[in-house]
Design a protein around this motif. Structure first.
Motif, PDB file in Angstrom:
ATOM      1  N   GLN A  17      32.564 -12.521  -1.234  1.00 47.50           N
ATOM      2  CA  GLN A  17      33.252 -12.822  -2.076  1.00 47.50           C
ATOM      3  C   GLN A  17      32.942 -12.405  -3.798  1.00 47.50           C
ATOM      4  N   ARG A  18      33.588 -11.276  -4.740  1.00 45.62           N
ATOM      5  CA  ARG A  18      32.950 -11.336  -6.062  1.00 45.62           C
ATOM      6  C   ARG A  18      33.451 -12.133  -6.038  1.00 45.62           C
ATOM      7  N   TYR A  19      33.371 -12.410  -7.666  1.00 49.41           N
ATOM      8  CA  TYR A  19      33.931 -12.565  -8.797  1.00 49.41           C
ATOM      9  C   TYR A  19      34.210 -12.154 -10.168  1.00 49.41           C
ATOM     10  N   GLY A  20      33.420 -11.134  -9.853  1.00 46.94           N
ATOM     11  CA  GLY A  20      32.931 -10.334 -11.263  1.00 46.94           C
ATOM     12  C   GLY A  20      31.855  -9.122 -11.010  1.00 46.94           C
ATOM     13  N   PRO A  21      31.550  -8.625 -12.321  1.00 47.61           N
ATOM     14  CA  PRO A  21      30.861  -7.232 -11.542  1.00 47.61           C
ATOM     15  C   PRO A  21      29.376  -7.805 -12.257  1.00 47.61           C
ATOM     16  N   ALA A  22      28.953  -8.393 -12.156  1.00 46.75           N
ATOM     17  CA  ALA A  22      27.691  -8.955 -11.692  1.00 46.75           C
ATOM     18  C   ALA A  22      27.051  -9.277 -10.435  1.00 46.75           C
ATOM     19  N   PRO A  23      26.038  -8.463  -9.908  1.00 48.59           N
ATOM     20  CA  PRO A  23      25.194  -8.623  -8.402  1.00 48.59           C
ATOM     21  C   PRO A  23      26.049  -9.515  -8.423  1.00 48.59           C
ATOM     22  N   LEU A  24      25.367 -10.570  -9.096  1.00 47.05           N
ATOM     23  CA  LEU A  24      25.150 -12.457  -8.589  1.00 47.05           C
ATOM     24  C   LEU A  24      26.427 -13.298  -8.663  1.00 47.05           C
ATOM     25  N   GLN A  25      27.395 -12.401  -9.768  1.00 48.82           N
ATOM     26  CA  GLN A  25      28.960 -13.251  -9.242  1.00 48.82           C
ATOM     27  C   GLN A  25      29.496 -13.228  -7.837  1.00 48.82           C
ATOM     28  N   ALA A  26      29.369 -13.881  -7.362  1.00 46.41           N
ATOM     29  CA  ALA A  26      29.734 -14.181  -5.847  1.00 46.41           C
ATOM     30  C   ALA A  26      29.158 -15.588  -5.268  1.00 46.41           C
ATOM     31  N   TYR A  27      30.702 -16.004  -4.415  1.00 43.80           N
ATOM     32  CA  TYR A  27      30.246 -17.319  -3.631  1.00 43.80           C
ATOM     33  C   TYR A  27      30.613 -16.765  -2.352  1.00 43.80           C
ATOM     34  N   ALA A  49      16.335 -19.533 -12.735  1.00 39.63           N
ATOM     35  CA  ALA A  49      16.865 -18.291 -12.682  1.00 39.63           C
ATOM     36  C   ALA A  49      16.009 -19.048 -10.828  1.00 39.63           C
ATOM     37  N   GLU A  50      15.313 -19.644 -11.311  1.00 40.59           N
ATOM     38  CA  GLU A  50      13.621 -19.693  -9.957  1.00 40.59           C
ATOM     39  C   GLU A  50      14.871 -20.411  -8.230  1.00 40.59           C
ATOM     40  N   TRP A  51      16.083 -20.819  -8.763  1.00 40.53           N
ATOM     41  CA  TRP A  51      17.008 -21.652  -7.414  1.00 40.53           C
ATOM     42  C   TRP A  51      18.023 -21.334  -7.791  1.00 40.53           C
ATOM     43  N   ASP A  52      18.242 -20.836  -6.567  1.00 38.01           N
ATOM     44  CA  ASP A  52      20.307 -19.868  -6.160  1.00 38.01           C
ATOM     45  C   ASP A  52      20.397 -20.511  -4.883  1.00 38.01           C
ATOM     46  N   VAL A  70      34.202 -24.612   2.669  1.00 41.54           N
ATOM     47  CA  VAL A  70      33.669 -24.340   1.653  1.00 41.54           C
ATOM     48  C   VAL A  70      33.371 -22.922   0.781  1.00 41.54           C
ATOM     49  N   ALA A  71      33.360 -22.757  -0.836  1.00 41.58           N
ATOM     50  CA  ALA A  71      32.395 -22.117  -1.199  1.00 41.58           C
ATOM     51  C   ALA A  71      31.744 -22.063  -1.895  1.00 41.58           C
ATOM     52  N   LEU A  72      30.414 -21.469  -2.124  1.00 41.35           N
ATOM     53  CA  LEU A  72      28.742 -21.477  -2.459  1.00 41.35           C
ATOM     54  C   LEU A  72      29.219 -20.390  -4.141  1.00 41.35           C
ATOM     55  N   PRO A  73      29.476 -20.955  -5.355  1.00 40.29           N
ATOM     56  CA  PRO A  73      29.600 -20.049  -5.644  1.00 40.29           C
ATOM     57  C   PRO A  73      27.378 -20.069  -6.176  1.00 40.29           C
ATOM     58  N   GLU A  74      27.399 -18.888  -6.642  1.00 39.48           N
ATOM     59  CA  GLU A  74      26.217 -17.951  -7.855  1.00 39.48           C
ATOM     60  C   GLU A  74      26.696 -18.255  -9.252  1.00 39.48           C
ATOM     61  N   TYR A  75      25.518 -18.274 -10.153  1.00 38.40           N
ATOM     62  CA  TYR A  75      26.033 -18.491 -11.963  1.00 38.40           C
ATOM     63  C   TYR A  75      24.937 -17.518 -12.600  1.00 38.40           C
ATOM     64  N   HIS A  76      24.715 -17.141 -13.418  1.00 38.61           N
ATOM     65  CA  HIS A  76      23.834 -17.382 -14.502  1.00 38.61           C
ATOM     66  C   HIS A  76      23.212 -18.225 -14.730  1.00 38.61           C
ATOM     67  N   ARG A  77      21.710 -18.019 -14.608  1.00 39.83           N
ATOM     68  CA  ARG A  77      20.764 -19.138 -14.687  1.00 39.83           C
ATOM     69  C   ARG A  77      19.888 -19.162 -16.112  1.00 39.83           C
ATOM     70  N   VAL A  92      30.841 -20.306 -13.592  1.00 32.95           N
ATOM     71  CA  VAL A  92      31.799 -21.459 -12.774  1.00 32.95           C
ATOM     72  C   VAL A  92      33.214 -21.280 -13.340  1.00 32.95           C
ATOM     73  N   ALA A  93      34.181 -21.259 -13.826  1.00 33.47           N
ATOM     74  CA  ALA A  93      34.567 -21.124 -14.256  1.00 33.47           C
ATOM     75  C   ALA A  93      35.877 -20.223 -13.644  1.00 33.47           C
ATOM     76  N   ARG A  94      35.107 -19.153 -13.790  1.00 40.01           N
ATOM     77  CA  ARG A  94      35.216 -18.172 -13.101  1.00 40.01           C
ATOM     78  C   ARG A  94      35.406 -17.720 -11.761  1.00 40.01           C
ATOM     79  N   ALA A  95      34.472 -18.264 -11.090  1.00 32.24           N
ATOM     80  CA  ALA A  95      34.250 -18.482  -9.768  1.00 32.24           C
ATOM     81  C   ALA A  95      36.268 -19.419  -9.510  1.00 32.24           C
ATOM     82  N   LEU A  96      35.324 -20.343 -10.084  1.00 29.87           N
ATOM     83  CA  LEU A  96      36.672 -21.598  -9.616  1.00 29.87           C
ATOM     84  C   LEU A  96      37.700 -21.227  -9.121  1.00 29.87           C
TER      85      LEU A  96
END
Length: 253
Positions: A17-27, A49-52, A70-77, A92-96
């Motif tokens: 599921q997306r939570y924002g416009p950036a490609p990585l903003q998903a959970y 960045a090397e750990w997603d 379980v919801a496993l979000p990604e975030y900028h690193r 992570v606040a936006r994902a939550l």
């Protein structure tokens, strides 16, 4: 120290599921039938960045097997554009917030984070997006950000997160859970005695400075290392499940 879990395959999530416009903003979501609690699982990797989120899929699947959504979000690193603070926290606040608005997930939410993800999970407890969550479980969490910086862990990971070193000289840092004080809900800390990446003292410092006596607890696993805590095949896993259950029992029983 075994890193086998970092490259272990696991079943795919039920959906993303997306939570924002950036490609990585998903959970990613795992939704077992009958689940009454959603675990928002925040991955670590020293904010780099090397750990997603892929390396926590075995843990996410194991939590789902235990009956938890379980919801496993990604975030900028760090190491990617826009990866320094406050972007990881904002993500992570936006994902939550998105997870809590997801009608297909249980409304009762527990935060669980490993390493840098433990830092983010406990930091989130000070945010309005976390109001009413059940609590947080920090697994070898980088909860004392100043200590992580002073010790130079992972070749200066905290300095990379904060965009330099000047932050260490400021009286209060919004990114540091130790500077933010006690939290309104229970926190369970789990740390391995043999952790060579995040010293036990990092968890102990937060508990001493910010923990609520009689409520927040630290469990030290004498034979565990940094990655045992996220490995469902390790002896530490039962303890991790026990700490999660301790904060979800009023919902699941």
């Amino acid at each position: 120290m075994s890193r086998a879990v970092l490259s272990r395959t696991a079943r795919e999530p039920d959906r993303t599921q997306r939570y924002g416009p950036a490609p990585l903003q998903a959970y990613d979501v795992w939704s077992p039938a009958g689940a009454t609690v959603t675990v928002v699982l925040v991955h670590g990797g020293f904010w780099r960045a090397e750990w997603d989120r892929q390396h926590l899929r075995p843990m996410a699947a194991a939590l789902a097997d235990a009956g938890l959504a379980v919801a496993l979000p990604e975030y900028h690193r760090t190491g990617m554009p826009g990866g320094t603070w406050p972007a990881p926290g904002d993500d992570v606040a936006r994902a939550l917030a998105a997870v809590r608005e997801d009608d297909d997930l249980p409304g009762d939410v527990l935060l669980v984070g490993h390493s840098a993800g433990g830092h983010l999970a406990v930091w989130l407890l000070h945010r309005p997006e976390a109001s009413g969550v059940l609590g947080a479980v920090s697994l070898a969490g980088c909860l004392d950000l100043r200590m992580v910086g002073r010790l130079g862990l992972d070749d200066g990971a905290a300095h990379a997160l904060m965009g330099g070193t000047d932050w260490l000289d400021t009286p209060s840092v919004e990114a540091d859970p130790c500077d933010l004080g006690p939290v309104p809900v229970p926190v369970r800390l789990v740390h391995g005695r043999h952790d060579e990446l995040v010293p036990l003292a990092v968890s102990t410092s937060w508990l001493t400075r910010c923990g609520t006596a009689g409520r927040d607890q630290l469990t030290v696993l004498e034979e565990a290392d940094h990655f045992d805590l996220i490995d469902p095949d390790s002896e530490a896993w039962l303890t991790v499940l026990e700490q999660v259950s301790a904060l979800t029992s009023r919902v699941t029983t």
